[in-house]
Design a protein around this motif. Structure first.
Motif, PDB file in Angstrom:
ATOM      1  N   VAL A  18      -1.728  37.848 -14.911  1.00 52.36           N
ATOM      2  CA  VAL A  18      -0.864  36.780 -15.396  1.00 52.36           C
ATOM      3  C   VAL A  18      -1.668  35.490 -15.551  1.00 52.36           C
ATOM      4  CG1 VAL A  18      -0.100  36.156 -13.062  1.00 52.36           C
ATOM      5  CG2 VAL A  18       1.334  35.601 -14.980  1.00 52.36           C
ATOM      6  N   GLU A  19      -1.337  34.718 -16.587  1.00 50.01           N
ATOM      7  CA  GLU A  19      -1.915  33.390 -16.782  1.00 50.01           C
ATOM      8  C   GLU A  19      -0.912  32.399 -16.195  1.00 50.01           C
ATOM      9  OE1 GLU A  19      -3.035  30.284 -20.356  1.00 50.01           O
ATOM     10  OE2 GLU A  19      -2.912  32.413 -20.806  1.00 50.01           O
ATOM     11  N   LEU A  20      -1.315  31.718 -15.134  1.00 49.68           N
ATOM     12  CA  LEU A  20      -0.414  30.818 -14.415  1.00 49.68           C
ATOM     13  C   LEU A  20      -0.243  29.504 -15.154  1.00 49.68           C
ATOM     14  CD1 LEU A  20      -1.871  31.409 -10.854  1.00 49.68           C
ATOM     15  CD2 LEU A  20       0.140  32.470 -11.866  1.00 49.68           C
ATOM     16  N   ASP A  21       0.981  28.989 -15.153  1.00 46.32           N
ATOM     17  CA  ASP A  21       1.218  27.669 -15.739  1.00 46.32           C
ATOM     18  C   ASP A  21       1.736  26.688 -14.687  1.00 46.32           C
ATOM     19  OD1 ASP A  21       3.803  28.510 -15.376  1.00 46.32           O
ATOM     20  OD2 ASP A  21       4.323  28.527 -17.495  1.00 46.32           O
ATOM     21  N   THR A  22       1.454  26.972 -13.405  1.00 50.29           N
ATOM     22  CA  THR A  22       1.914  26.111 -12.319  1.00 50.29           C
ATOM     23  C   THR A  22       0.971  24.940 -12.061  1.00 50.29           C
ATOM     24  OG1 THR A  22       0.838  27.602 -10.743  1.00 50.29           O
ATOM     25  CG2 THR A  22       3.184  27.962 -11.165  1.00 50.29           C
ATOM     26  N   ASN A  23      -0.217  24.958 -12.632  1.00 53.01           N
ATOM     27  CA  ASN A  23      -1.171  23.862 -12.481  1.00 53.01           C
ATOM     28  C   ASN A  23      -0.693  22.664 -13.302  1.00 53.01           C
ATOM     29  OD1 ASN A  23      -3.408  22.118 -12.531  1.00 53.01           O
ATOM     30  ND2 ASN A  23      -4.853  23.820 -12.498  1.00 53.01           N
ATOM     31  N   ILE A  43      13.045  50.293 -12.099  1.00 51.73           N
ATOM     32  CA  ILE A  43      13.912  49.114 -12.166  1.00 51.73           C
ATOM     33  C   ILE A  43      13.424  48.033 -11.207  1.00 51.73           C
ATOM     34  CG2 ILE A  43      16.253  48.281 -11.699  1.00 51.73           C
ATOM     35  CD1 ILE A  43      17.238  51.034 -12.694  1.00 51.73           C
ATOM     36  N   GLU A  44      13.059  48.427  -9.980  1.00 48.58           N
ATOM     37  CA  GLU A  44      12.537  47.464  -9.011  1.00 48.58           C
ATOM     38  C   GLU A  44      11.256  46.809  -9.520  1.00 48.58           C
ATOM     39  OE1 GLU A  44      11.973  49.337  -5.243  1.00 48.58           O
ATOM     40  OE2 GLU A  44      14.111  49.669  -4.935  1.00 48.58           O
ATOM     41  N   ASP A  70      10.031  40.214 -13.584  1.00 52.81           N
ATOM     42  CA  ASP A  70      10.853  39.068 -13.979  1.00 52.81           C
ATOM     43  C   ASP A  70      10.534  37.856 -13.112  1.00 52.81           C
ATOM     44  OD1 ASP A  70      12.092  40.511 -15.974  1.00 52.81           O
ATOM     45  OD2 ASP A  70      13.863  41.001 -14.760  1.00 52.81           O
ATOM     46  N   LEU A  71      10.322  38.075 -11.817  1.00 48.77           N
ATOM     47  CA  LEU A  71       9.961  36.977 -10.917  1.00 48.77           C
ATOM     48  C   LEU A  71       8.550  36.459 -11.198  1.00 48.77           C
ATOM     49  CD1 LEU A  71      11.418  38.322  -7.556  1.00 48.77           C
ATOM     50  CD2 LEU A  71      12.365  36.548  -9.041  1.00 48.77           C
ATOM     51  N   VAL A  72       7.635  37.371 -11.482  1.00 51.91           N
ATOM     52  CA  VAL A  72       6.255  36.963 -11.803  1.00 51.91           C
ATOM     53  C   VAL A  72       6.239  36.124 -13.074  1.00 51.91           C
ATOM     54  CG1 VAL A  72       3.982  37.836 -12.496  1.00 51.91           C
ATOM     55  CG2 VAL A  72       5.202  38.912 -10.613  1.00 51.91           C
ATOM     56  N   ALA A  73       7.092  36.455 -14.026  1.00 48.59           N
ATOM     57  CA  ALA A  73       7.137  35.727 -15.298  1.00 48.59           C
ATOM     58  C   ALA A  73       7.547  34.265 -15.107  1.00 48.59           C
ATOM     59  CB  ALA A  73       8.094  36.423 -16.265  1.00 48.59           C
ATOM     60  N   THR A  84       6.231  32.294 -13.018  1.00 50.22           N
ATOM     61  CA  THR A  84       5.026  31.531 -12.681  1.00 50.22           C
ATOM     62  C   THR A  84       4.060  31.392 -13.851  1.00 50.22           C
ATOM     63  OG1 THR A  84       3.808  33.476 -11.901  1.00 50.22           O
ATOM     64  CG2 THR A  84       5.144  32.292 -10.281  1.00 50.22           C
ATOM     65  N   GLY A  85       4.288  32.123 -14.927  1.00 46.23           N
ATOM     66  CA  GLY A  85       3.371  32.038 -16.060  1.00 46.23           C
ATOM     67  C   GLY A  85       3.615  33.142 -17.068  1.00 46.23           C
ATOM     68  N   THR A  86       2.595  33.381 -17.879  1.00 46.20           N
ATOM     69  CA  THR A  86       2.667  34.379 -18.942  1.00 46.20           C
ATOM     70  C   THR A  86       2.004  35.666 -18.482  1.00 46.20           C
ATOM     71  OG1 THR A  86       2.531  32.612 -20.580  1.00 46.20           O
ATOM     72  CG2 THR A  86       2.061  34.844 -21.344  1.00 46.20           C
ATOM     73  N   ILE A  87       2.735  36.763 -18.520  1.00 41.16           N
ATOM     74  CA  ILE A  87       2.169  38.056 -18.151  1.00 41.16           C
ATOM     75  C   ILE A  87       1.305  38.537 -19.300  1.00 41.16           C
ATOM     76  CG2 ILE A  87       2.685  40.439 -17.557  1.00 41.16           C
ATOM     77  CD1 ILE A  87       5.323  39.412 -16.356  1.00 41.16           C
ATOM     78  N   LEU A  88       0.030  38.768 -19.019  1.00 32.42           N
ATOM     79  CA  LEU A  88      -0.914  39.171 -20.061  1.00 32.42           C
ATOM     80  C   LEU A  88      -0.999  40.683 -20.223  1.00 32.42           C
ATOM     81  CD1 LEU A  88      -3.771  36.657 -19.211  1.00 32.42           C
ATOM     82  CD2 LEU A  88      -1.998  36.437 -20.961  1.00 32.42           C
ATOM     83  N   GLU A  89      -0.960  41.396 -19.101  1.00 33.13           N
ATOM     84  CA  GLU A  89      -1.024  42.856 -19.185  1.00 33.13           C
ATOM     85  C   GLU A  89      -0.374  43.467 -17.952  1.00 33.13           C
ATOM     86  OE1 GLU A  89      -5.347  44.142 -17.755  1.00 33.13           O
ATOM     87  OE2 GLU A  89      -5.418  42.677 -19.384  1.00 33.13           O
ATOM     88  N   THR A  90       0.203  44.641 -18.114  1.00 32.39           N
ATOM     89  CA  THR A  90       0.804  45.382 -17.006  1.00 32.39           C
ATOM     90  C   THR A  90       0.425  46.853 -17.118  1.00 32.39           C
ATOM     91  OG1 THR A  90       2.839  45.872 -18.214  1.00 32.39           O
ATOM     92  CG2 THR A  90       2.816  43.852 -16.891  1.00 32.39           C
TER      93      THR A  90
END
Length: 81
Positions: free
Chosen positions: A15-20, A41-42, A48-51, A53-59
């Protein structure tokens, strides 16, 4: 000794964080190598929670079989006052 195998899902992501406060001038990234979930589902609810904090780049979500541990983790809180 019989070991009981359980089916689950292993999720890894980047993930690329955007909290800075200086984002997007200063980019920060976070990588998780693996978290185990009981269901797909879990894992998606966790993403959804990780999203937030920023942009999910890969999973990467993989169905696995694993043997659960019988150990118990105890958390402690120490004060250095």
């Amino acid at each position: 000794m019989n070991s009981l195998k359980v089916k689950g899902f292993k999720l890894s992501y980047r993930v690329e964080l955007d909290t800075n406060p200086r984002y997007p001038l200063m980019k920060e990234f976070s990588t998780c190598l693996g978290v185990i979930f009981n269901s797909e589902i879990e894992a998606n609810e966790y993403l959804d929670l990780v999203a937030l904090t920023g942009t999910i780049l890969e999973t990467n979500l993989v169905e696995i079989e694993y043997t659960p541990r019988n150990s118990v983790v105890y958390a402690t809180n120490r004060s250095w006052e």
